[in-house]
Scaffold this active site. Structure first.
Site, mmCIF file in Angstrom:
data_model
loop_
_atom_site.group_PDB
_atom_site.id
_atom_site.type_symbol
_atom_site.label_atom_id
_atom_site.label_comp_id
_atom_site.label_asym_id
_atom_site.label_seq_id
_atom_site.Cartn_x
_atom_site.Cartn_y
_atom_site.Cartn_z
ATOM 1 N N GLU A 71 0.815 -1.212 0.000
ATOM 2 C CA GLU A 71 0.000 0.000 0.000
ATOM 3 C C GLU A 71 0.856 1.272 0.000
ATOM 4 O O GLU A 71 0.394 2.341 0.387
ATOM 5 C CB GLU A 71 -0.977 -0.052 1.172
ATOM 6 C CG GLU A 71 -1.973 -1.195 0.946
ATOM 7 C CD GLU A 71 -2.898 -1.467 2.105
ATOM 8 O OE1 GLU A 71 -4.100 -1.332 1.927
ATOM 9 O OE2 GLU A 71 -2.417 -1.828 3.185
ATOM 10 N N HIS A 90 -1.641 3.509 8.812
ATOM 11 C CA HIS A 90 -2.768 2.847 8.169
ATOM 12 C C HIS A 90 -3.021 1.550 8.943
ATOM 13 O O HIS A 90 -2.186 0.664 8.946
ATOM 14 C CB HIS A 90 -2.371 2.585 6.718
ATOM 15 C CG HIS A 90 -3.311 1.734 5.975
ATOM 16 N ND1 HIS A 90 -4.623 2.058 5.806
ATOM 17 C CD2 HIS A 90 -3.130 0.555 5.351
ATOM 18 C CE1 HIS A 90 -5.197 1.110 5.099
ATOM 19 N NE2 HIS A 90 -4.326 0.178 4.814
HETATM 20 ZN ZN LIG Z 1 -4.572 -1.954 4.428
#
Ligand SMILES: [Zn+2]
Length: 164
Positions: A71, A90
């Site tokens: 990500e 995150h």
């Molecule tokens: Zn994630």
């Protein structure tokens, strides 16, 4: 390098505080002309200095051992578009998962909502992970905000301004 130590310390805290299990979620800290980010596929309890990956703001990366979190693009696009961001967290918490599944903003039901930067916490629309579309949806949800939910990604995202 203090930034590498910060990435490792807070990635481990994601586990300890039950915000993200094992190797899920990801953390980055802005560094020079890019950022340092947790790697893909390494349990955070086993993270070592050389596992942390440096990613340039054009998406190229330098690493001794690992690939960056899958990500990484979200982190890059936040640093490129939000000059005030110095760190991005995150997380995959159970509570955020439950709330984001509804695809709705969190209204100002509690004063802590104001920490997101306004009178609600927006929920970014779903898009496939790792895509430019997902980054765009997240940046829309982060307009005038520091925090958002990610619809159907079981996730929560926040960037921080670190006082240096
Ligand atoms: Zn994630």
């Amino acid at each position: 390098m203090i930034e590498v130590e910060q990435v490792i310390k807070y990635a481990k805290m994601l586990n300890f505080k039950s915000l993200s299990a094992l190797r899920s979620g990801n953390i980055s800290v802005k560094y020079k002309n890019g950022f340092l980010i947790t790697p893909s596929g390494v349990k955070y309890s086993q993270l070592e200095t050389e596992d942390v990956v440096f990613v340039f703001l054009d998406g190229k990366f330098e690493s001794l051992k690992q690939k960056p979190s899958s990500e990484w693009r979200i982190h890059k696009d936040i640093y490129v578009n939000k000059k005030e961001a110095n760190a991005v967290v995150h997380a995959h918490s159970t509570h955020a998962t439950a709330v984001s599944a509804h695809g709705k903003s969190i209204p100002a039901f509690h004063y802590m909502v104001a920490l997101a930067g306004g009178d609600d916490i927006k929920c970014a629309e779903y898009a496939t992970f790792g895509t430019e579309e997902l980054s765009k949806n997240i940046l829309d949800a982060l307009d005038k905000r520091k925090t958002c939910l990610m619809s159907n990604h079981e996730e929560f995202l926040r960037f921080f301004q670190i006082m240096k």
